[in-house]
Design a protein around this motif. Sequence first.
Motif, PDB file in Angstrom:
ATOM      1  N   ASP A  18      35.449  40.612  36.814  1.00  9.30           N
ATOM      2  CA  ASP A  18      35.805  40.541  38.224  1.00  9.30           C
ATOM      3  C   ASP A  18      36.458  41.837  38.697  1.00  9.30           C
ATOM      4  O   ASP A  18      36.167  42.330  39.780  1.00  9.30           O
ATOM      5  N   GLY A  19      37.327  42.410  37.863  1.00  6.05           N
ATOM      6  CA  GLY A  19      37.959  43.683  38.206  1.00  6.05           C
ATOM      7  C   GLY A  19      36.951  44.807  38.322  1.00  6.05           C
ATOM      8  O   GLY A  19      37.024  45.635  39.240  1.00  6.05           O
ATOM      9  N   GLU A  20      35.992  44.854  37.419  1.00  9.62           N
ATOM     10  CA  GLU A  20      34.949  45.880  37.480  1.00  9.62           C
ATOM     11  C   GLU A  20      34.083  45.709  38.718  1.00  9.62           C
ATOM     12  O   GLU A  20      33.692  46.692  39.355  1.00  9.62           O
ATOM     13  N   GLN A  21      33.801  44.465  39.083  1.00 11.29           N
ATOM     14  CA  GLN A  21      32.989  44.201  40.270  1.00 11.29           C
ATOM     15  C   GLN A  21      33.736  44.629  41.534  1.00 11.29           C
ATOM     16  O   GLN A  21      33.148  45.226  42.429  1.00 11.29           O
ATOM     17  N   ARG A  22      35.026  44.345  41.608  1.00  6.17           N
ATOM     18  CA  ARG A  22      35.818  44.766  42.766  1.00  6.17           C
ATOM     19  C   ARG A  22      35.872  46.289  42.873  1.00  6.17           C
ATOM     20  O   ARG A  22      35.790  46.848  43.970  1.00  6.17           O
ATOM     21  N   THR A  23      36.026  46.958  41.741  1.00  8.79           N
ATOM     22  CA  THR A  23      36.054  48.420  41.741  1.00  8.79           C
ATOM     23  C   THR A  23      34.731  48.981  42.241  1.00  8.79           C
ATOM     24  O   THR A  23      34.704  49.920  43.040  1.00  8.79           O
TER      25      THR A  23
ATOM     26  N   GLU B  95      32.552  47.475  44.225  1.00 12.56           N
ATOM     27  CA  GLU B  95      32.430  47.185  45.653  1.00 12.56           C
ATOM     28  C   GLU B  95      33.277  48.146  46.480  1.00 12.56           C
ATOM     29  O   GLU B  95      32.852  48.604  47.543  1.00 12.56           O
ATOM     30  N   LYS B  96      34.476  48.469  45.996  1.00 12.23           N
ATOM     31  CA  LYS B  96      35.346  49.411  46.713  1.00 12.23           C
ATOM     32  C   LYS B  96      34.706  50.799  46.762  1.00 12.23           C
ATOM     33  O   LYS B  96      34.705  51.464  47.794  1.00 12.23           O
ATOM     34  N   ARG B  97      34.141  51.228  45.623  1.00 12.68           N
ATOM     35  CA  ARG B  97      33.459  52.524  45.579  1.00 12.68           C
ATOM     36  C   ARG B  97      32.273  52.564  46.528  1.00 12.68           C
ATOM     37  O   ARG B  97      32.054  53.559  47.228  1.00 12.68           O
TER      38      ARG B  97
END
Length: 75
Positions: free
Chosen positions: A31-36, A38-40
């Motif tokens: 989930d943290g990798e996915q949020r990162t 999406e932010k990028r």
Amino acid sequence: MTDWWTTGTSIASAAATVGAVGVALWVAIRDGEQRTAEKRDAEAAQARLILSRRDSEAVLIIHNNSQLPVIDVGL
């Protein structure tokens, strides 16, 4: 015979707990990798709306077509 059942269920319970912790950690990391990511992607999409062109030797014109302000410009 009851001691074997108690020991077996305790071992099974401990193994299930370790498995649940492993799955929870995996989900949290993913989930943290996915949020990162999406932010990028959002930052890159916003950056593509900033256009620049050189008007003359010493003049650089920057057009901000995005909703967000340009905070920093490096040359």
